[in-house]
Motif scaffolding. Structure first.
Motif, PDB file in Angstrom:
ATOM      1  N   PRO A   1       0.840  -1.203   0.000  1.00  0.00           N
ATOM      2  CA  PRO A   1       0.000   0.000   0.000  1.00  0.00           C
ATOM      3  C   PRO A   1       0.876   1.254   0.000  1.00  0.00           C
ATOM      4  N   ASP A   2       0.516   2.222  -0.811  1.00  0.00           N
ATOM      5  CA  ASP A   2       1.284   3.458  -0.905  1.00  0.00           C
ATOM      6  C   ASP A   2       1.284   4.205   0.426  1.00  0.00           C
ATOM      7  N   ALA A   3       2.424   4.799   0.749  1.00  0.00           N
ATOM      8  CA  ALA A   3       2.572   5.680   1.904  1.00  0.00           C
ATOM      9  C   ALA A   3       1.963   5.088   3.175  1.00  0.00           C
ATOM     10  N   SER A   4       2.338   3.862   3.487  1.00  0.00           N
ATOM     11  CA  SER A   4       1.821   3.240   4.708  1.00  0.00           C
ATOM     12  C   SER A   4       2.975   2.659   5.513  1.00  0.00           C
ATOM     13  N   THR A   5       2.712   2.393   6.774  1.00  0.00           N
ATOM     14  CA  THR A   5       3.692   1.755   7.639  1.00  0.00           C
ATOM     15  C   THR A   5       4.064   0.387   7.104  1.00  0.00           C
ATOM     16  N   LEU A   6       3.092  -0.314   6.501  1.00  0.00           N
ATOM     17  CA  LEU A   6       3.373  -1.635   5.944  1.00  0.00           C
ATOM     18  C   LEU A   6       4.408  -1.552   4.832  1.00  0.00           C
ATOM     19  N   ALA A   7       4.230  -0.616   3.927  1.00  0.00           N
ATOM     20  CA  ALA A   7       5.160  -0.464   2.815  1.00  0.00           C
ATOM     21  C   ALA A   7       6.551  -0.079   3.312  1.00  0.00           C
ATOM     22  N   GLU A   8       6.608   0.797   4.298  1.00  0.00           N
ATOM     23  CA  GLU A   8       7.893   1.263   4.818  1.00  0.00           C
ATOM     24  C   GLU A   8       8.608   0.200   5.643  1.00  0.00           C
ATOM     25  N   GLY A   9       7.831  -0.643   6.358  1.00  0.00           N
ATOM     26  CA  GLY A   9       8.434  -1.612   7.252  1.00  0.00           C
ATOM     27  C   GLY A   9       8.675  -2.984   6.672  1.00  0.00           C
ATOM     28  N   ALA A  10       8.137  -3.240   5.489  1.00  0.00           N
ATOM     29  CA  ALA A  10       8.274  -4.572   4.892  1.00  0.00           C
ATOM     30  C   ALA A  10       9.722  -4.855   4.510  1.00  0.00           C
ATOM     31  N   LEU A  11      10.129  -6.088   4.748  1.00  0.00           N
ATOM     32  CA  LEU A  11      11.451  -6.543   4.333  1.00  0.00           C
ATOM     33  C   LEU A  11      11.566  -6.439   2.814  1.00  0.00           C
ATOM     34  N   PHE A  12      10.561  -6.922   2.110  1.00  0.00           N
ATOM     35  CA  PHE A  12      10.456  -6.771   0.669  1.00  0.00           C
ATOM     36  C   PHE A  12       9.067  -7.187   0.209  1.00  0.00           C
ATOM     37  N   ALA A  13       8.786  -6.916  -1.035  1.00  0.00           N
ATOM     38  CA  ALA A  13       7.516  -7.286  -1.655  1.00  0.00           C
ATOM     39  C   ALA A  13       7.820  -8.096  -2.902  1.00  0.00           C
ATOM     40  N   CYS A  14       6.916  -9.009  -3.231  1.00  0.00           N
ATOM     41  CA  CYS A  14       7.087  -9.825  -4.429  1.00  0.00           C
ATOM     42  C   CYS A  14       5.698 -10.201  -4.939  1.00  0.00           C
ATOM     43  N   PRO A  15       5.605 -10.669  -6.166  1.00  0.00           N
ATOM     44  CA  PRO A  15       4.311 -11.152  -6.652  1.00  0.00           C
ATOM     45  C   PRO A  15       3.888 -12.382  -5.839  1.00  0.00           C
TER      46      PRO A  15
END
Length: 120
Positions: free
Chosen positions: A89-103
């Motif tokens: 999610p854009d501009a969220s704590t989840l996006a900032e704190g995630a180790l990484f994102a993948c499909p």
């Protein structure tokens, strides 16, 4: 496992289980009214009961964070690595704190190096 929408995490969780990962869910099965297994009468929070290598937040639609993603927030609070399967999610704590994102279809490969026999 946590999820943006009810049911999204079960397919990814099944794929991880087939690959040999121990999988726990942040939501009671069929518990649409309980966004957190720790708040339900049927279970306890996996983050409090056993060591967890990574929390996987399945975000198929990629919308704003939902109440069903409380487990992702708890992961960040417990300093447990967070992997976002889908669009962060854009501009969220989840996006900032995630180790990484993948499909979502790349989660098993992403988790392969993070699992030491604990839970995903």
């Amino acid at each position: 496992m946590t999820e943006e929408k009810e049911g999204d995490a079960y397919t990814v969780g099944a794929l991880l289980a087939v690959e040999g990962h121990a999988v726990a869910f942040c939501h009671p099965h069929g518990g649409a009214h309980h966004p957190c297994v720790g708040l339900s009468a049927v279970g306890r929070c996996p983050l409090l009961t056993e060591p967890v290598d990574v929390v996987v937040d399945v975000r198929i639609d990629g919308g704003p964070p939902t109440a069903r993603e409380m487990g992702a927030t708890c992961a960040l609070r417990h300093t447990t690595p967070l992997l976002i399967a889908g669009s962060a999610p854009d501009a969220s704590t989840l996006a900032e704190g995630a180790l990484f994102a993948c499909p979502p279809d790349a989660v098993t490969a992403a988790c392969a190096g993070l699992d030491d026999g604990r839970r995903a």
